[in-house]
Design a protein around this motif. Structure first.
Motif, short mmCIF file in Angstrom:
data_model
loop_
_atom_site.label_atom_id
_atom_site.label_comp_id
_atom_site.label_asym_id
_atom_site.label_seq_id
_atom_site.Cartn_x
_atom_site.Cartn_y
_atom_site.Cartn_z
N CYS A 1 47.97 39.15 39.46
CA CYS A 1 46.94 38.14 39.72
C CYS A 1 46.01 38.61 40.83
CB CYS A 1 47.58 36.80 40.08
SG CYS A 1 46.38 35.49 40.37
N GLN B 1 43.79 41.33 39.48
CA GLN B 1 42.76 40.84 38.56
C GLN B 1 41.67 40.06 39.30
OE1 GLN B 1 44.03 39.06 34.86
NE2 GLN B 1 45.57 40.64 34.52
N LEU B 2 42.05 39.29 40.31
CA LEU B 2 41.03 38.59 41.10
C LEU B 2 40.11 39.60 41.80
CD1 LEU B 2 43.05 35.63 42.63
CD2 LEU B 2 41.06 35.43 41.14
N TYR C 1 37.80 41.02 39.25
CA TYR C 1 36.77 40.03 38.89
C TYR C 1 35.65 40.05 39.93
CZ TYR C 1 34.45 35.50 38.56
OH TYR C 1 33.50 34.51 38.49
N PHE D 1 40.68 37.01 32.38
CA PHE D 1 41.98 37.12 33.03
C PHE D 1 43.07 37.12 31.97
CE2 PHE D 1 39.22 35.44 36.28
CZ PHE D 1 39.59 36.15 37.41
N THR E 1 39.36 27.55 29.61
CA THR E 1 39.59 28.99 29.47
C THR E 1 38.84 29.56 28.26
OG1 THR E 1 41.60 28.81 28.11
CG2 THR E 1 41.89 28.83 30.53
N VAL F 1 40.38 31.54 37.76
CA VAL F 1 41.11 31.97 36.56
C VAL F 1 40.90 30.96 35.43
CG1 VAL F 1 43.40 32.43 35.59
CG2 VAL F 1 42.76 33.36 37.83
#
Length: 158
Positions: free
Chosen positions: A45, A48-49, A52, A60, A80, A118
């Protein structure tokens, strides 16, 4: 429950979760305390943040485990499905969920989204195109939307 704090361009994000998935990501207003070690359950996480915010990731792919009512979870799931770089009005979201009259309930569930960025609640705007309420502050919502729709136009004048 494991926790980690990472630096983002919008402040310090606190990630909470365990082996069952990420349960919350919140932006902290006043925190300079960052995690020196990211728990294994939260490392993907955090990565991925970071990707981003660096413009390297548009979708995500994380195990999520938010706490909420079945209705809230249905709204969060619909969020999402809003593509990167696109927006949707609360009214359009209500229609997508099958009940235009549920617009206030949809807006409330949107505001209780526990997974900042997310689950992209920042992509929901007013029917007139206005930036409406955002738990992290409208300046962050504006930043996120601009981040997802970078201008390719060259500025001739400042």
């Amino acid at each position: 429950m494991k926790k980690a704090r990472i630096k983002t361009p919008l402040g310090v994000a606190e990630i909470c979760g365990d082996e069952n998935g990420i349960s919350s990501i919140t932006i902290l207003e006043d925190s300079n305390i960052l995690s020196t070690k990211i728990p294994e359950e939260l490392s993907t996480c955090a990565d991925q943040l970071n990707d981003y915010f660096e413009g390297k990731l548009t979708d995500f792919n994380l195990p999520l485990n938010p706490k909420g009512t079945p209705f809230q979870k249905s709204v969060w799931q619909a969020l999402t499905e809003i593509p990167f770089g696109k927006t949707m009005s609360y009214q359009e979201l209500s229609i997508k969920l099958g009940d235009i009259k549920a617009i206030r309930a949809v807006a409330s569930a949107n505001g209780k989204n526990p997974l900042w960025v997310v689950i992209p609640c920042h992509r929901v705007i007013g029917s007139d195109g206005s930036l409406t309420g955002y738990a992290g502050g409208l300046w962050r919502k504006k930043w996120l939307l601009e981040h997802e729709q970078p201008s390719t136009q060259i500025r001739l004048f400042e």
